[in-house]
Design a protein around this motif. Structure first.
Motif, PDB file in Angstrom:
ATOM      1  N   SER A 124      51.371  49.261  41.630  1.00 31.10           N
ATOM      2  CA  SER A 124      51.442  47.698  41.518  1.00 31.10           C
ATOM      3  C   SER A 124      52.786  47.274  41.525  1.00 31.10           C
ATOM      4  O   SER A 124      53.502  47.808  40.452  1.00 31.10           O
TER       5      SER A 124
ATOM      6  N   GLU B 271      42.575  50.922  37.908  1.00 33.03           N
ATOM      7  CA  GLU B 271      42.334  49.200  37.542  1.00 33.03           C
ATOM      8  C   GLU B 271      43.679  49.084  36.838  1.00 33.03           C
ATOM      9  O   GLU B 271      43.436  49.001  35.190  1.00 33.03           O
TER      10      GLU B 271
ATOM     11  N   GLN C 113      47.332  46.497  36.639  1.00 32.81           N
ATOM     12  CA  GLN C 113      47.934  45.425  37.091  1.00 32.81           C
ATOM     13  C   GLN C 113      49.374  44.856  36.442  1.00 32.81           C
ATOM     14  O   GLN C 113      49.223  44.869  35.305  1.00 32.81           O
TER      15      GLN C 113
ATOM     16  N   HIS D  71      40.964  42.165  37.093  1.00 29.97           N
ATOM     17  CA  HIS D  71      41.841  41.275  37.693  1.00 29.97           C
ATOM     18  C   HIS D  71      42.450  39.882  36.771  1.00 29.97           C
ATOM     19  O   HIS D  71      41.918  39.661  36.085  1.00 29.97           O
TER      20      HIS D  71
ATOM     21  N   ASP E  64      37.927  47.794  46.075  1.00 33.71           N
ATOM     22  CA  ASP E  64      38.456  46.590  45.483  1.00 33.71           C
ATOM     23  C   ASP E  64      37.344  45.724  45.192  1.00 33.71           C
ATOM     24  O   ASP E  64      36.772  44.982  46.021  1.00 33.71           O
TER      25      ASP E  64
END
Length: 400
Positions: free
Chosen positions: A140, A193, A195, A234, A277
């Motif tokens: 990321s 997962e 971010q 997200h 995704d």
């Protein structure tokens, strides 16, 4: 509505609230499609196999093709122009990501990682050593220099039951362990997962860091404890995020940076797909989740942040601020009444992570100020507002 023969969605990218591009897999190939009506119908754009893509707007984008070539389009994928040398990654291809129009990355399993700084004209392999990344997906990168990745601590240092969190500050050229701990001590981590919104603020499963990954704390209050598998996650900014949990296929949303989560909906008859995704959002309101309903590939679409008549948006009682106009040309206004009081700091960073503006203000909990951005170059910037208790990051766009 999907084209005949499609059984899997590989990649999905929003351009605006109605338009999106996606790659769909059939029994023979992976093709690029476009929708202009929020996925009600799809139009075939190209037939060549496309591993991955990255669009900057409706017409301009990059493609990683089935023959390992790298291509550019200026007409929304109707025609492709091969550019540069071929991809150095030729097996277990995972993804393509561009941070600017010149700087991009290719990712592959087995710790394959390539970088371009000239828009794909040339690709150079970078070493992820000393990373041991059996489940490597992709790092990321909140800007062009700072990147984060999960792997394992080398067995010569620790046992197999160990997870390492790695950090780079030179665009991926070198990596160092930022945090290491046993898997049993970090039950809410999910290495696939995670971010980062800035070099400091990041989310990994149900844990959050505000110091670039040096320390982590639990941020899953409100999520059913029976849900133990994180399927997709997200964050649109540092306060608004979505997460899908299994079993039960439950979709949750946070309005305060993960401090609290609210159940939006549970699809007990849905089995979520294994697409790499599983979630794609344009902003806080417009998004898509890839699912399988009765073994049929399906998209769940929202254009109002996932709200329904039965679920009302809760009052946001935690720290937030208003930012307008955005995009901006001359000045950006920042207002809030939710500061803790004392010193508040405003920081603006460019896409390279460089600080282009900083200001400290003594407040009594309320802030009304503006930033002169008339001298900023056009592009995307990150604005961070922090007080003694919290830090929130939002993206801003400068236009001329």
């Amino acid at each position: 509505s999907f084209p005949l023969g499609v059984f899997k969605i590989h990649q999905f990218q929003w351009i605006n609230k109605d338009t999106a591009y996606a790659t769909f897999e059939t029994s023979t190939t992976v093709n690029l499609y476009r929708t202009t009506n929020q996925a009600a119908t799809w139009t075939l754009i190209s037939k060549p196999t496309c591993y991955s893509f990255c669009f900057f707007d409706f017409n301009n984008g990059y493609f990683w093709m089935g023959n390992d070539s790298f291509c550019l389009t200026h007409d929304g994928g109707s025609t492709f122009k091969p550019i540069g040398n071929s991809s150095p990654i030729t097996y277990n291809r995972n993804g393509l990501k561009f941070i600017t129009r010149n700087r991009g990355f290719l990712f592959g399993a087995g710790e394959q990682f390539a970088i371009t700084t000239d828009g794909g004209q040339n690709w150079n392999m970078l070493s992820l050593a000393p990373l041991d990344v059996p489940y490597f997906r992709e790092p990321s990168f909140p800007d062009t220099l700072h990147g984060f990745c999960f792997g394992r601590i080398p067995i010569v240092i620790h046992s197999n039951d160990s997870t390492a969190f790695y950090y780079t500050s030179d665009g991926g050229k070198t990596w160092q362990v930022q945090y290491g701990g046993t898997n049993s001590s970090r039950p809410y981590w999910n290495p696939q997962e995670f971010q980062f919104l800035s070099p400091k603020i990041g989310f990994n499963g149900l844990e959050k860091t505000t110091d670039g990954g040096k320390t982590w704390f639990y941020s899953g209050k409100g999520i059913d404890t029976a849900c133990s598998v994180i399927y997709a996650m997200h964050f649109s900014d540092s306060i608004t995020g979505y997460i899908v949990m299994l079993p039960g296929s439950e979709i949750y949303k946070t309005y305060n940076g993960g401090k609290n989560w609210q159940l939006q909906i549970a699809y007990n008859d849905i089995t979520l797909s294994g697409a790499p995704d599983g979630m794609s959002f344009l902003n806080n309101d417009v998004g898509a989740i890839f699912t399988l309903i009765n073994s049929v590939q399906t998209l769940l679409i929202t254009d109002n942040g996932g709200h329904s008549s039965a679920i009302n948006k809760p009052e946001v009682t935690d720290f937030d601020f208003n930012l307008f106009p955005n995009p901006a040309k001359d000045n950006i206004n920042i207002t809030t009444t939710e500061l803790a009081g004392g010193i508040a700091t405003l920081t603006v960073r460019d896409i390279f992570g460089r600080i282009v503006y900083t200001k400290e203000t003594n407040t009594a909990g309320t802030l009304e100020t503006s930033i002169d951005v008339s001298r900023f170059k056009p592009g995307i910037y990150v604005l961070e507002l922090s007080d003694q208790n919290n830090s929130i990051v939002k993206k801003i766009m400068i236009e001329k």
